[in-house]
Scaffold this motif. Structure first.
Motif, PDB file in Angstrom:
ATOM      1  N   ALA A  39      -1.275   1.018 -16.234  1.00 29.46           N
ATOM      2  CA  ALA A  39      -1.732   0.295 -17.422  1.00 29.46           C
ATOM      3  C   ALA A  39      -2.262  -0.954 -16.630  1.00 29.46           C
ATOM      4  O   ALA A  39      -1.629  -1.797 -16.104  1.00 29.46           O
ATOM      5  N   PRO A  40      -3.627  -1.403 -17.234  1.00 29.97           N
ATOM      6  CA  PRO A  40      -4.254  -2.510 -16.832  1.00 29.97           C
ATOM      7  C   PRO A  40      -3.392  -3.852 -17.200  1.00 29.97           C
ATOM      8  O   PRO A  40      -3.680  -4.800 -16.834  1.00 29.97           O
ATOM      9  N   GLU A  41      -2.419  -3.751 -18.202  1.00 33.98           N
ATOM     10  CA  GLU A  41      -1.625  -4.816 -18.571  1.00 33.98           C
ATOM     11  C   GLU A  41      -0.554  -5.035 -17.268  1.00 33.98           C
ATOM     12  O   GLU A  41      -0.197  -6.174 -17.340  1.00 33.98           O
ATOM     13  N   ILE A  42      -0.396  -4.265 -16.368  1.00 37.55           N
ATOM     14  CA  ILE A  42       0.344  -4.517 -15.295  1.00 37.55           C
ATOM     15  C   ILE A  42      -0.558  -5.305 -14.394  1.00 37.55           C
ATOM     16  O   ILE A  42      -1.541  -4.482 -13.554  1.00 37.55           O
ATOM     17  N   LYS A  43      -0.388  -6.535 -14.104  1.00 34.94           N
ATOM     18  CA  LYS A  43      -1.316  -7.479 -13.369  1.00 34.94           C
ATOM     19  C   LYS A  43      -0.682  -8.066 -12.380  1.00 34.94           C
ATOM     20  O   LYS A  43       0.112  -8.480 -12.393  1.00 34.94           O
ATOM     21  N   PRO A  44      -1.492  -8.570 -11.396  1.00 34.39           N
ATOM     22  CA  PRO A  44      -0.960  -9.599 -10.299  1.00 34.39           C
ATOM     23  C   PRO A  44      -0.476 -10.869 -10.934  1.00 34.39           C
ATOM     24  O   PRO A  44      -1.519 -11.403 -11.502  1.00 34.39           O
ATOM     25  N   ILE A  45       0.542 -11.279 -10.341  1.00 32.66           N
ATOM     26  CA  ILE A  45       1.085 -12.371 -10.972  1.00 32.66           C
ATOM     27  C   ILE A  45       0.487 -13.593  -9.842  1.00 32.66           C
ATOM     28  O   ILE A  45       1.341 -13.616  -8.971  1.00 32.66           O
ATOM     29  N   ASN A  46      -0.279 -14.394 -10.338  1.00 32.38           N
ATOM     30  CA  ASN A  46      -0.679 -15.748  -9.403  1.00 32.38           C
ATOM     31  C   ASN A  46      -1.247 -15.475  -7.957  1.00 32.38           C
ATOM     32  O   ASN A  46      -0.780 -16.096  -7.193  1.00 32.38           O
TER      33      ASN A  46
END
Length: 221
Positions: A39-46
């Motif tokens: 899902a697009p809510e799983i995003k790279p953090i920083n």
């Protein structure tokens, strides 16, 4: 029934998968494939890193990171932690300490279907993480239980231990190992066509003509 359900580690990362996927973008694969994406809510953090590796799968109940800490001693170069948080969206299971341990083991990164913490430390340790967000409330060593190297759900995608993970600034893609070669070929061919079309646009041609979109509009005029 044991509290901790542990399977053997999958085969370590074969460099051929890195070679095949090194120039592939997840967004290119998304032009022709509709499954295997988180899902697009799983995003790279920083970060805007790209990683390729072998899925090591974990299921961790809400407040407990006992199994995750143990798993750090099993990780190998090329592994990517895939962590199913079993619905928990409050407790961060992964922060600076876990990132340092995983990085020292050679793991390429982690994908968390939930929260992480310490984004500055993750960056300092050069350990890329994809997650739903950041939380200051962390897990503990509560000895509740968990599963290691069993199929999991992460960001709406089914991930089996040993699957190949491609993650970049656009998202996370899960590929069975036996499909990597075909997907890579299709993606690289499409990227080459895209580059060629870019050059044609710079010479004055229009995207609507190149893609065929304008033809459909003009036909009904």
């Amino acid at each position: 029934m044991n509290k901790f359900d542990i399977n053997p580690m999958p085969a370590p990362l074969d460099s051929k998968y890195v070679d095949l996927l090194s120039e592939v973008e997840t967004a290119t694969v998304g032009h022709f494939r509709h499954w295997g994406f988180m899902a697009p809510e799983i995003k790279p953090i920083n970060h805007s890193r790209k990683i390729i590796g072998t899925a090591v799968t974990l299921s961790l109940p809400g407040q407990d990171s006992t199994l995750l800490h143990h798993t750090l001693s099993l990780l190998r170069p090329g592994d990517i932690l895939i962590i199913d948080r079993l619905g928990d969206q409050k407790h961060a299971c992964l922060g600076g300490g876990v990132a340092l341990g995983a990085s020292l083991a050679g793991a390429h990164g982690a994908i968390v279907d939930g929260m992480c913490t310490d984004p500055s430390e993750l960056e300092a340790f050069n350990f890329p993480v994809w997650a739903r967000g950041v939380s200051p409330i962390t897990t503990r060593i509560y000895n509740i239980g968990g599963q290691l190297n069993k199929p999991v759900a992460c960001g709406g995608a089914v991930v089996s231990p040993g699957d190949i993970i491609l993650a970049d600034e656009n998202g996370v893609l899960v590929l069975p190992a036996d499909e990597v070669a075909e997907v890579s070929r299709l993606a690289l061919d499409k990227q080459a066509r895209g580059n060629a079309n870019g050059e044609r646009m710079r010479r004055g041609e229009r995207l609507g003509d190149l893609s065929g979109a304008s033809k459909y509009i003009l036909e009904q005029a």
